[in-house]
Design a protein around this motif. Structure first.
Motif, mmCIF file in Angstrom:
data_model
loop_
_atom_site.group_PDB
_atom_site.id
_atom_site.type_symbol
_atom_site.label_atom_id
_atom_site.label_comp_id
_atom_site.label_asym_id
_atom_site.label_seq_id
_atom_site.Cartn_x
_atom_site.Cartn_y
_atom_site.Cartn_z
ATOM 1 N N ASP A 200 9.820 4.640 3.399
ATOM 2 C CA ASP A 200 10.367 4.321 2.266
ATOM 3 C C ASP A 200 8.427 5.167 1.680
ATOM 4 N N ARG A 201 7.717 4.781 2.488
ATOM 5 C CA ARG A 201 6.294 5.346 2.292
ATOM 6 C C ARG A 201 6.237 6.013 2.531
ATOM 7 N N VAL A 202 6.816 7.761 3.371
ATOM 8 C CA VAL A 202 7.094 8.509 3.488
ATOM 9 C C VAL A 202 7.884 9.024 2.264
ATOM 10 N N GLU A 203 8.720 8.794 1.790
ATOM 11 C CA GLU A 203 9.531 9.554 1.210
ATOM 12 C C GLU A 203 8.902 9.095 -0.490
ATOM 13 N N GLU A 204 8.325 8.705 -1.125
ATOM 14 C CA GLU A 204 7.551 8.257 -1.735
ATOM 15 C C GLU A 204 6.751 9.400 -2.034
ATOM 16 N N VAL A 205 6.162 10.020 -1.012
ATOM 17 C CA VAL A 205 5.273 11.289 -1.773
ATOM 18 C C VAL A 205 5.935 12.232 -1.154
ATOM 19 N N GLY A 206 6.710 12.258 -0.032
ATOM 20 C CA GLY A 206 7.627 13.585 0.112
ATOM 21 C C GLY A 206 6.668 13.835 1.315
ATOM 22 N N LEU A 207 8.423 14.558 2.765
ATOM 23 C CA LEU A 207 7.723 14.605 3.693
ATOM 24 C C LEU A 207 6.878 15.308 4.177
ATOM 25 N N GLU A 208 6.694 16.689 3.193
ATOM 26 C CA GLU A 208 5.677 17.540 3.365
ATOM 27 C C GLU A 208 3.623 16.598 3.146
ATOM 28 N N ALA A 209 3.847 16.168 1.724
ATOM 29 C CA ALA A 209 2.225 15.661 1.291
ATOM 30 C C ALA A 209 2.366 15.064 2.810
ATOM 31 N N LEU B 219 0.922 -1.398 -0.550
ATOM 32 C CA LEU B 219 -0.252 -0.318 -0.024
ATOM 33 C C LEU B 219 0.953 1.632 -0.506
ATOM 34 N N THR B 220 0.120 2.315 -0.710
ATOM 35 C CA THR B 220 0.919 3.203 -0.292
ATOM 36 C C THR B 220 0.796 4.115 0.993
ATOM 37 N N LEU B 221 1.524 5.343 1.617
ATOM 38 C CA LEU B 221 1.012 5.667 2.890
ATOM 39 C C LEU B 221 -0.309 5.537 3.001
ATOM 40 N N GLU B 222 -1.151 7.148 1.388
ATOM 41 C CA GLU B 222 -2.406 6.592 1.402
ATOM 42 C C GLU B 222 -3.160 6.235 1.600
ATOM 43 N N GLN B 223 -2.906 5.318 0.728
ATOM 44 C CA GLN B 223 -3.873 3.432 0.661
ATOM 45 C C GLN B 223 -3.506 3.409 2.618
ATOM 46 N N ALA B 224 -2.410 3.057 3.439
ATOM 47 C CA ALA B 224 -2.267 2.419 4.301
ATOM 48 C C ALA B 224 -3.237 3.374 6.157
#
Lengths: 291, 291
Positions: free
Chosen positions: A43-52, A21-26
């Motif tokens: 890894d899940r944080v960095e794939e969307v970027g910290l701010e997002a 799952l992506t961060l959003e999905q999780a």
């Protein structure tokens, strides 16, 4: 939001359990299941970027129990040391931004071709001294995670809770604590006294649960299992942790190819059932039965 | 008989390293290589019968360093307990007949479906109390072997040298000692003090060497490797053992599918080279360079 089922009020989902799952999905799966906390992998944080990621967490209504993970502190060469320090400074900043009170540290194994465990352990102590001021400044507690001795050479030269507590000793408990993970410590004949010591020294930063599956998976990293599928005595370990007064979230962090391939909502439902059955009773928190 | 190459006078072949060979073949390979001692597994003894095995050993001119193995003492049911006691009595008698001064004990894991390590460890202590009088009567020393914690649930609830020494404490050193095996103990942060303690308590019954290969083999039992192929610091561990005054044979015991498939004479030659290079110097025995 379904509200947490009976016996799961302290249960937190670590995103390693729902690796697909992506961060959003999780976050959505965790919130839909009525959980209140998540442990996040970088890894899940960095794939969307910290701010997002910060925005997604805020929108989810969930709190972050830990950020996983910093560490890999055993390099002996200047470039390797500089890289490790930069990466861990970044991880500390991420933890602070995400509101994670704890950054879990997996300290790293032996450099390639090296067999000197004592020297590698010494370098971990040196890097910890470098990083504690940074963590203090950001209000993030570093949690030293002893890993099962089968990973001593490739992932963590820190193998026991006793060792982790020795390493933490020079620092305040708010600066350096320990991560108690059932998979990594259940075998330790000194577990009762070392968990009690961690309690006395106020260093239990996080408690993570999963089972130790047999046979050991062909990829030994993936032998972590759902509670009840392996050989860990959750009641025994959990009672020790509860007796320290640890009252925080309990993360379920499972690396397991079959679990990663299963539908996440089903995995989380099973996780809740097994937690309520095997872990929650030993937490002996009268409030934990309330949804 | 070639005479032992320089630096290998204390080297012994454990028959587990040459698993494809019969007892007679293994004895011949060892004698041809100039070795003076062999460690015998019971499977190779039992397939020819004890009496024939005793004759073969006598004819070979080799001495037996250890018999491997007794143990598996964790059964909780009366039949399981009776079976374990009968099997270990037989192993003690075999050791005595073969002139093996030491019977190595792998204590066993958890019974199926059981997760109570503390109770299993208690039963090991109980069975040891049953067996020590038998061993004493036969003049055989029982050597408790701590196994790497990755085998805690399925092979040995005894994971550290410290635990083994605690378990041995009620008995005379001549009755119960410990087996120090590099593969099983190299990771232990307490190794220096626990090996020194084993020395003070005169309990080093045997020293076995092999490497810890990475990645861990798909069958985790077969991750043992030829010295130099893995991550063990042989100089560090061997110096600790040498400092105890242990002056006996050093067995090489390797479970490894590739090594089992290779020609045995070649395996033994490699074993001698690696031993001379990596282990012998740290034994610091001035006499060891003489053939």
């Amino acid at each position: 939001m379904a509200g947490s089922p009976a016996g799961t009020s302290r249960l937190a989902l670590n995103t390693a359990t729902t690796k697909a799952l992506t961060l959003e999905q999780a976050l959505r799966v965790a919130a839909d299941a009525g959980l209140t906390h998540v442990g996040l992998w970088r890894d899940r944080v960095e794939e969307v970027g910290l701010e997002a990621a910060v925005d997604l967490v805020r929108a989810s209504g969930l709190a972050v129990s830990t950020l996983c993970r910093g560490g890999f502190l055993t390099a002996a060469d200047p470039d390797g040391i500089a890289h490790a320090l930069a990466d861990n400074r970044k991880a500390i900043e991420q933890a602070a931004a995400l509101g994670a009170p704890v950054l879990v540290l997996v300290v790293g194994g032996l450099p390639p071709g090296d067999t000197d465990l004592a020297a590698a352990r010494g370098r971990v102590a040196d890097r910890l001294a470098d990083l504690v001021p940074v963590a203090r400044e950001h209000g993030v507690q570093l949690a030293l995670e002893p890993l099962h001795p089968m990973y001593v050479a490739d992932r963590a030269v820190l193998s026991t809770l006793g060792q982790a507590l020795d390493l933490a000793a020079p620092y305040a408990p708010s600066e350096v604590g320990v991560c108690v993970d059932t998979f990594h410590v259940f075998w330790d004949p000194q577990l009762p006294e070392q968990v009690a010591r961690a309690g006395r020294e106020q260093r239990v930063a996080t408690y993570q649960v999963c089972d130790f599956n047999l046979p050991i998976a062909a990829d030994a990293l993936l032998s972590r299992g759902m509670m009840g599928d392996g050989v860990v005595d959750f009641a025994a370990v959990t009672r020790l942790v509860a007796a320290t007064g640890y009252a925080g979230p309990v993360e379920v962090e499972i690396f397991n190819a079959e679990i990663w391939a299963a539908p996440a909502a089903q995995v989380v439902a099973t996780m809740q059932e097994r937690f309520a059955e095997l872990v929650a009773p030993a937490l002996e928190q009268p409030g934990s039965a309330a949804a």
